[in-house]
Design an enzyme around this catalytic site. Structure first.
Site, PDB file in Angstrom:
ATOM      1  N   ARG A 123       0.888  -1.277  -0.100  1.00  0.00           N
ATOM      2  CA  ARG A 123       0.005   0.155   0.079  1.00  0.00           C
ATOM      3  C   ARG A 123       1.001   1.345   0.040  1.00  0.00           C
ATOM      4  O   ARG A 123       2.075   1.184   0.172  1.00  0.00           O
ATOM      5  CB  ARG A 123      -0.887  -0.055   1.188  1.00  0.00           C
ATOM      6  CG  ARG A 123      -0.332  -0.128   2.726  1.00  0.00           C
ATOM      7  CD  ARG A 123      -1.197   0.121   3.640  1.00  0.00           C
ATOM      8  NE  ARG A 123      -0.446   0.347   5.008  1.00  0.00           N
ATOM      9  CZ  ARG A 123      -1.016   0.650   6.174  1.00  0.00           C
ATOM     10  NH1 ARG A 123      -2.253   0.653   6.133  1.00  0.00           N
ATOM     11  NH2 ARG A 123      -0.452   0.854   7.242  1.00  0.00           N
ATOM     12  N   GLU A 162      -3.411   7.467   7.034  1.00  0.00           N
ATOM     13  CA  GLU A 162      -1.847   7.521   7.506  1.00  0.00           C
ATOM     14  C   GLU A 162      -0.848   8.137   6.475  1.00  0.00           C
ATOM     15  O   GLU A 162       0.204   7.514   6.444  1.00  0.00           O
ATOM     16  CB  GLU A 162      -1.602   6.133   8.103  1.00  0.00           C
ATOM     17  CG  GLU A 162      -2.499   5.659   9.114  1.00  0.00           C
ATOM     18  CD  GLU A 162      -1.938   4.376   9.698  1.00  0.00           C
ATOM     19  OE1 GLU A 162      -2.458   3.947  10.736  1.00  0.00           O
ATOM     20  OE2 GLU A 162      -1.275   3.528   8.933  1.00  0.00           O
ATOM     21  N   GLU A 319      -7.679   4.971  15.274  1.00  0.00           N
ATOM     22  CA  GLU A 319      -7.284   3.813  15.215  1.00  0.00           C
ATOM     23  C   GLU A 319      -6.435   3.085  16.400  1.00  0.00           C
ATOM     24  O   GLU A 319      -5.735   4.031  16.791  1.00  0.00           O
ATOM     25  CB  GLU A 319      -6.561   3.038  14.052  1.00  0.00           C
ATOM     26  CG  GLU A 319      -7.001   3.212  12.503  1.00  0.00           C
ATOM     27  CD  GLU A 319      -5.966   2.711  11.422  1.00  0.00           C
ATOM     28  OE1 GLU A 319      -5.222   1.910  11.799  1.00  0.00           O
ATOM     29  OE2 GLU A 319      -6.399   3.073  10.410  1.00  0.00           O
ATOM     30  N   TRP A 327       2.008  -6.722  12.941  1.00  0.00           N
ATOM     31  CA  TRP A 327       3.196  -6.527  12.340  1.00  0.00           C
ATOM     32  C   TRP A 327       4.382  -6.469  13.335  1.00  0.00           C
ATOM     33  O   TRP A 327       5.559  -6.031  12.888  1.00  0.00           O
ATOM     34  CB  TRP A 327       2.924  -5.049  11.835  1.00  0.00           C
ATOM     35  CG  TRP A 327       2.433  -4.036  12.674  1.00  0.00           C
ATOM     36  CD1 TRP A 327       0.923  -3.881  12.720  1.00  0.00           C
ATOM     37  CD2 TRP A 327       2.828  -3.211  13.589  1.00  0.00           C
ATOM     38  NE1 TRP A 327       0.619  -2.927  13.686  1.00  0.00           N
ATOM     39  CE2 TRP A 327       1.430  -2.622  14.231  1.00  0.00           C
ATOM     40  CE3 TRP A 327       3.916  -2.876  14.144  1.00  0.00           C
ATOM     41  CZ2 TRP A 327       1.784  -1.787  15.144  1.00  0.00           C
ATOM     42  CZ3 TRP A 327       4.091  -2.189  15.315  1.00  0.00           C
ATOM     43  CH2 TRP A 327       2.899  -1.226  15.858  1.00  0.00           C
ATOM     44  N   GLU A 367      -2.978  -8.193   6.787  1.00  0.00           N
ATOM     45  CA  GLU A 367      -3.737  -7.866   8.202  1.00  0.00           C
ATOM     46  C   GLU A 367      -4.653  -8.805   8.751  1.00  0.00           C
ATOM     47  O   GLU A 367      -5.452  -8.521   9.798  1.00  0.00           O
ATOM     48  CB  GLU A 367      -4.088  -6.352   8.209  1.00  0.00           C
ATOM     49  CG  GLU A 367      -3.095  -5.448   8.140  1.00  0.00           C
ATOM     50  CD  GLU A 367      -3.474  -3.843   8.136  1.00  0.00           C
ATOM     51  OE1 GLU A 367      -2.932  -3.330   8.625  1.00  0.00           O
ATOM     52  OE2 GLU A 367      -4.519  -3.613   7.267  1.00  0.00           O
ATOM     53  N   HIS A 370      -4.296  -9.042  12.465  1.00  0.00           N
ATOM     54  CA  HIS A 370      -4.507  -8.172  13.280  1.00  0.00           C
ATOM     55  C   HIS A 370      -5.736  -8.248  13.827  1.00  0.00           C
ATOM     56  O   HIS A 370      -7.015  -8.569  13.157  1.00  0.00           O
ATOM     57  CB  HIS A 370      -4.656  -6.864  12.356  1.00  0.00           C
ATOM     58  CG  HIS A 370      -4.313  -5.529  13.237  1.00  0.00           C
ATOM     59  ND1 HIS A 370      -5.438  -5.069  14.112  1.00  0.00           N
ATOM     60  CD2 HIS A 370      -3.438  -4.719  13.015  1.00  0.00           C
ATOM     61  CE1 HIS A 370      -4.967  -4.004  14.428  1.00  0.00           C
ATOM     62  NE2 HIS A 370      -3.831  -3.684  13.999  1.00  0.00           N
TER      63      HIS A 370
END
Length: 682
Positions: A123, A162, A319, A327, A367, A370
């Site tokens: 990304r 982000e 978040e 990660w 993810e 996650h």
């Protein structure tokens, strides 16, 4: 403007506003079949979710080809969420370009300082300065804004995602051109640039702007000021992209607040968020705990700094994680109570919204391990039960919404440019860690039960009786005057080693260190004395120091020595000094004492200001106290930092939240619990 966002949240289709804290997550329905969406909104209502961030990574779904659009699925999701009382923080979806775009225009891909292209497959594979990327991204933003301008679910815009997390530094030809333009704007002429960069050194003088490049891989250390300016430029380039998207959103939806999610946490230093804060309608932040011996301190520090960036006003936790992330080298699940305590610590420091990444845990992709509000195990899980319980807690804390953090007597100054400059190469030591030093001071204050604000350099100085400026390496003349005025007018300044050394061009202040602060502190340092890893020196009455020592000469008549070195090269010489001013003082700590050493020293440094803990002695270090104040009253948050039950005596007020029991003037906190007490405001 976060009040505008909160007022737009509603319970149902009538759109009636309510006084509340926001609660939710990133929602990625495009990862799931249509039948899951109905279960999602049902579970959102059960958990108390009232807002989601939508469409963050959906560019390829929204625009399958250069001239093909697919909004039908997003229309349906927006309508479904609105029907179930969930507001939408709608992302502009520009964070991750689709494969058709990078295939047609590989020139948008970032380039490293080694000339390597960063290819698609993850990304943020885009150059902040690419005109081609900007054109396509803004086209998407315009389509989204035009389509959803009047949608009743829309409560805020979420620009990109982000910004700079993976592409803050790009060394491409696009970046080189934009860097030269930025330098022309900053300096005007190549002569001014040459002076600022000190190009007489190593025959680097530029005679034409086209000769100037980013600090790409070089044979030795690149020019220090060139490196520093490239950091400034890179932060500004990302901010410029934020402004470009914001401009379209404000044009087409002027009543909808606009934000982007900052990342105020260790290791994320490329973006100067203090500089960005004025460009968003409300500050939003992402934060993830890195497990370790001081993870509680760091979470509090980052939340506190986010509040400082927001000017003490309410902000949005965009978040964090319900449990493990994916990660870190080892991704530990949170223990019982930590999900709520983490969330409420952010609220204690000013967050009016608590959101997670993400709503439903992914089954595929990078993810998938996650954690999320709905884990792989589904709603019949401890995580979802904790999520639902937190939703109930936030409803009970609705009176807190809109209140601001009550200023503390102690402030810790956090300066992005000193962070950048102090950790560059070819310095006295490569072991210096700016963030760690600032956190040391904060940890020491927490252990003493003393509230402190973490504030950026541009914040007003006079609101704090004590101002701690760790490793304030870069001090322009104007800041030096401000700090001198602060101390001479009754404030108490504390600074440390490697402070006041250079000006805004990274040029050393001559005449001895600490340069710009030398006269204020009443000391002079001829030479630095960095220490090798593992080596320490002892101080009389102040523990042991590591990392750094200074050869201090006392030059001011009103300068006293608070501690001396007992061992090392500078044995017998001053290690900690304080110069008295008219009603104030200026102190200097010449070595890294760590949190424990600073906790032993701080009472002496704080004594002239009359600052002490507001907490009973028995709970200092075990409990963190934070205060918010607003029309609804004064709200005292008590956070149990331990795994044991803690009784806090001497507190009174209406118990809005007590994860234990309140009895008269004491509150009992269960392990890892939070209590909130309300008293009438002033």
């Amino acid at each position: 403007m976060i009040s505008t966002l909160l007022s737009r949240l509603h319970h149902g289709p009538d759109g009636a506003p309510t006084h509340r804290l926001a609660y939710g997550a990133d929602y990625n329905p495009e990862q799931w079949p249509r039948e899951v969406w109905e279960e999602d909104v049902r579970l959102m209502r059960e958990a108390g979710v009232n807002i989601v961030s939508l469409g963050i990574f959906s560019w390829a779904r929204l625009q399958p080809g250069p001239d093909t659009w697919d909004f039908a699925w997003l229309d349906e999701v927006m309508d479904l969420l609105h029907a179930h009382g969930v507001g939408v923080d709608l992302a502009t979806a520009t964070a991750s370009p689709p494969p058709w775009l990078t295939t047609a225009h590989p020139e948008i891909l970032p380039v490293t300082d080694r000339g390597e292209t960063l290819w698609p497959g993850a990304r943020q594979h885009w150059r902040p300065t690419s005109p081609v990327f900007r054109e396509h991204a803004l086209r998407l933003v315009r389509e989204l804004a035009a389509r959803y301008a009047g949608h009743p679910a829309l409560v805020a815009w979420h620009v990109n995602n982000e910004l700079g997390c993976h592409n803050v530094y790009d060394y491409s030809d696009d970046a080189a051109r934009a860097f030269r333009d930025w330098l022309r704007s900053r300096y005007g002429t190549t002569d001014a640039l040459n002076h600022a960069w000190g190009t007489a050194f190593w025959s680097q003088r530029y005679s034409d702007w086209e000769q100037v490049l980013p600090p790409r891989l070089a044979a030795s250390h690149p020019n220090p000021t060139q490196q520093l300016d490239f950091k400034r430029f890179s932060s500004d380039a990302l901010k410029d992209h934020l402004l470009a998207e914001r401009g379209i959103l404000r044009e087409l939806t002027p009543g909808v607040p606009v934000t982007t999610n900052f990342m105020v946490m260790p290791g994320t230093k490329g973006m100067n968020y203090a500089d960005w804060a004025g460009e968003v309608d409300f500050v939003a932040n992402d934060h993830y705990v890195v497990p370790g011996p001081r993870d509680r301190d760091e979470l509090s520090f980052s939340a506190n700094l986010t509040s400082g960036i927001a000017g003490g006003r309410p902000w949005f936790l965009m978040e964090h994680s319900t449990s493990a992330v994916n990660w870190q080298p080892v991704n530990r699940a949170k223990r019982p109570g930590e999900l709520a305590r983490d969330s409420l610590t952010h609220v204690a420091h000013g967050a009016d919204a608590v959101c997670f990444f993400q709503w439903r845990q992914s089954v595929a992709g990078a993810e998938k391990y996650h954690s999320a509000m709905v884990p792989h195990a589904g709603p019949d899980s401890d995580v979802f039960r904790a999520v639902t319980a937190l939703g109930d807690t936030l409803k009970a804390l609705a009176p807190v919404a809109g209140s601001e953090r009550e200023p503390a007597e102690v402030g810790i100054l956090f300066d992005w440019e000193s962070w950048w400059a102090s950790e560059q190469d070819s310095h006295p030591t490569s072991l210096l860690d700016y963030h760690r030093e600032a956190l040391d001071w904060y940890s020491a204050l927490l252990s003493l039960g003393i509230r402190a604000d973490v504030v950026p350099t541009g914040a007003g100085l006079s609101r704090h009786r004590v101002l701690i400026a760790p490793v304030l390496h870069m001090v322009p003349a104007a800041l030096a005057k401000d700090l001198t005025r602060y101390a001479e007018q009754g404030g108490h300044l504390v600074t440390t080693y490697f402070s006041g050394v250079v000006d805004e061009n990274d040029h050393v202040w001559l005449g001895g260190h600490p340069g710009a602060l030398r006269e204020l502190l009443g000391i002079r340092v001829e030479e630095f004395g960095p220490l090798p890893a593992g080596q320490s020196v002892e101080l009389d009455g102040a523990g042991a120091g590591t990392l750094w020592t200074d050869q201090i000469e006392v030059t001011g008549e009103r300068t006293e020595v608070l501690a001396r070195y007992r061992t090392g090269t500078h044995a017998g010489r001053p290690a900690v000094t304080r110069r008295s001013t008219d009603g104030g003082s200026a102190s200097y700590v010449s070595t890294r004492l760590g949190a424990d050493g600073l906790a032993a020293l701080l009472p002496r440094l704080l004594e002239p200001a009359g600052v002490s803990s507001e907490l009973p002695a028995a709970v200092r270090g075990s409990v963190e106290a934070t205060v918010r104040r607003g029309p609804g009253g004064r709200f005292l948050f008590l956070v149990n930092r331990t795994d044991e039950t803690v009784t806090v005596p001497g507190v009174a007020g209406e118990v809005l939240l007590g994860d234990g029991s309140g009895d008269g003037d004491e509150v009992v906190l269960a392990p890892r619990a939070v209590a909130v007490l309300r008293t009438p405001g002033d």
